[in-house]
Design a protein around this motif. Structure first.
Motif, mmCIF file in Angstrom:
data_model
loop_
_atom_site.group_PDB
_atom_site.id
_atom_site.type_symbol
_atom_site.label_atom_id
_atom_site.label_comp_id
_atom_site.label_asym_id
_atom_site.label_seq_id
_atom_site.Cartn_x
_atom_site.Cartn_y
_atom_site.Cartn_z
ATOM 1 N N GLY A 164 -32.267 -11.151 -14.615
ATOM 2 C CA GLY A 164 -33.205 -12.114 -14.033
ATOM 3 C C GLY A 164 -33.466 -13.294 -14.942
ATOM 4 O O GLY A 164 -33.488 -14.446 -14.494
ATOM 5 N N ARG A 165 -33.649 -13.029 -16.227
ATOM 6 C CA ARG A 165 -33.920 -14.116 -17.185
ATOM 7 C C ARG A 165 -32.711 -15.012 -17.395
ATOM 8 O O ARG A 165 -32.859 -16.178 -17.724
ATOM 9 C CB ARG A 165 -34.352 -13.542 -18.533
ATOM 10 C CG ARG A 165 -35.753 -12.946 -18.483
ATOM 11 C CD ARG A 165 -36.240 -12.602 -19.831
ATOM 12 N NE ARG A 165 -36.549 -13.837 -20.560
ATOM 13 C CZ ARG A 165 -37.089 -13.854 -21.761
ATOM 14 N NH1 ARG A 165 -37.377 -12.737 -22.359
ATOM 15 N NH2 ARG A 165 -37.335 -14.989 -22.355
ATOM 16 N N LEU A 166 -31.523 -14.460 -17.225
ATOM 17 C CA LEU A 166 -30.307 -15.219 -17.471
ATOM 18 C C LEU A 166 -29.583 -15.587 -16.171
ATOM 19 O O LEU A 166 -28.400 -15.948 -16.195
ATOM 20 C CB LEU A 166 -29.369 -14.421 -18.388
ATOM 21 C CG LEU A 166 -29.954 -14.030 -19.752
ATOM 22 C CD1 LEU A 166 -28.984 -13.151 -20.520
ATOM 23 C CD2 LEU A 166 -30.354 -15.248 -20.554
ATOM 24 N N ALA A 167 -30.291 -15.530 -15.073
ATOM 25 C CA ALA A 167 -29.666 -15.773 -13.764
ATOM 26 C C ALA A 167 -29.035 -17.159 -13.659
ATOM 27 O O ALA A 167 -28.042 -17.327 -12.957
ATOM 28 C CB ALA A 167 -30.689 -15.573 -12.648
ATOM 29 N N ASP A 168 -29.579 -18.147 -14.369
ATOM 30 C CA ASP A 168 -29.024 -19.501 -14.275
ATOM 31 C C ASP A 168 -27.976 -19.778 -15.362
ATOM 32 O O ASP A 168 -27.510 -20.897 -15.503
ATOM 33 C CB ASP A 168 -30.135 -20.544 -14.315
ATOM 34 C CG ASP A 168 -30.970 -20.480 -15.583
ATOM 35 O OD1 ASP A 168 -30.967 -19.438 -16.256
ATOM 36 O OD2 ASP A 168 -31.644 -21.480 -15.885
ATOM 37 N N TRP A 169 -27.583 -18.763 -16.106
ATOM 38 C CA TRP A 169 -26.525 -18.896 -17.103
ATOM 39 C C TRP A 169 -25.188 -18.554 -16.447
ATOM 40 O O TRP A 169 -25.108 -17.682 -15.582
ATOM 41 C CB TRP A 169 -26.730 -17.924 -18.257
ATOM 42 C CG TRP A 169 -27.870 -18.231 -19.184
ATOM 43 C CD1 TRP A 169 -29.079 -18.763 -18.876
ATOM 44 C CD2 TRP A 169 -27.896 -17.977 -20.578
ATOM 45 N NE1 TRP A 169 -29.854 -18.850 -19.999
ATOM 46 C CE2 TRP A 169 -29.153 -18.379 -21.061
ATOM 47 C CE3 TRP A 169 -26.982 -17.436 -21.470
ATOM 48 C CZ2 TRP A 169 -29.522 -18.270 -22.389
ATOM 49 C CZ3 TRP A 169 -27.337 -17.324 -22.798
ATOM 50 C CH2 TRP A 169 -28.594 -17.744 -23.253
ATOM 51 N N ASP A 170 -24.125 -19.204 -16.915
ATOM 52 C CA ASP A 170 -22.772 -18.823 -16.500
ATOM 53 C C ASP A 170 -22.437 -17.482 -17.138
ATOM 54 O O ASP A 170 -22.933 -17.166 -18.228
ATOM 55 C CB ASP A 170 -21.738 -19.839 -16.983
ATOM 56 C CG ASP A 170 -21.886 -21.196 -16.327
ATOM 57 O OD1 ASP A 170 -21.473 -22.177 -16.966
ATOM 58 O OD2 ASP A 170 -22.383 -21.266 -15.200
#
Length: 164
Positions: free
Chosen positions: A138-144
């Motif tokens: 969830g925290r890294l959802a916008d990371w590739d």
């Protein structure tokens, strides 16, 4: 700038860092790792309580190690965690009393014991770790995916350097 006393002006020299560790990159690294470690300690306490309300936060990593690597001698666990035999014995007694670990004779050495997760311990640790990974996702959802891979690679490299 200021007057040098000879009618000319000099630039005020900015102080140069005296060593590599005073470079801005290392200062930023120190700051970010401090935040990360502070949050990790708090998170470890929460996860330990989720496994069992009476579990010491420091014992959570021990349970994770047993889940990942299977049964091990107490001396191996103590070396991995970085504690002495007395501390490890105390933690293992507490984990046994909570029903999270058990001991069995080491078939390779009848004098030694192997520590293993009980079925209850395995179930509880797995549930908490799955929830933890979901929080990371969830925290890294916008990371590739490549960025997540790179972060894991760099952290592995950093952690490997700690063993030297």
């Amino acid at each position: 700038m200021h007057d040098n006393g000879n009618g000319g002006e000099e630039r005020a020299a900015s102080p140069e860092p005296t060593s590599d560790v005073e470079q801005p990159a290392f200062l930023a690294l120190e700051r970010e790792l401090t935040v990360l470690l502070r949050r990790a300690r708090a998170s470890q306490g929460e996860m330990a309580r989720e496994v069992h309300p009476d579990l010491e936060p420091s014992a959570y990593g021990l349970l994770v190690r047993l889940e990942e690597c299977g049964r091990q001698r107490a001396t191996e666990l103590a070396a991995y965690i970085g504690v002495g035999k007395a501390t490890m014995s105390r933690q293992l007694r507490a984990l046994e009393q909570l029903g999270l670990v058990g001991r069995e004779p080491d078939p390779a050495d009848g004098r030694a014991w192997l520590v293993t997760l009980t079925e209850e311990g395995r179930r509880r640790v797995s549930r908490v770790r799955e929830a933890r990974r979901a929080r990371y996702a969830g925290r890294l959802a916008d990371w590739d995916a490549a960025e997540v891979d790179e972060l894991a690679r760099l952290l592995h490299r950093l952690n490997g350097g700690s063993d030297r």
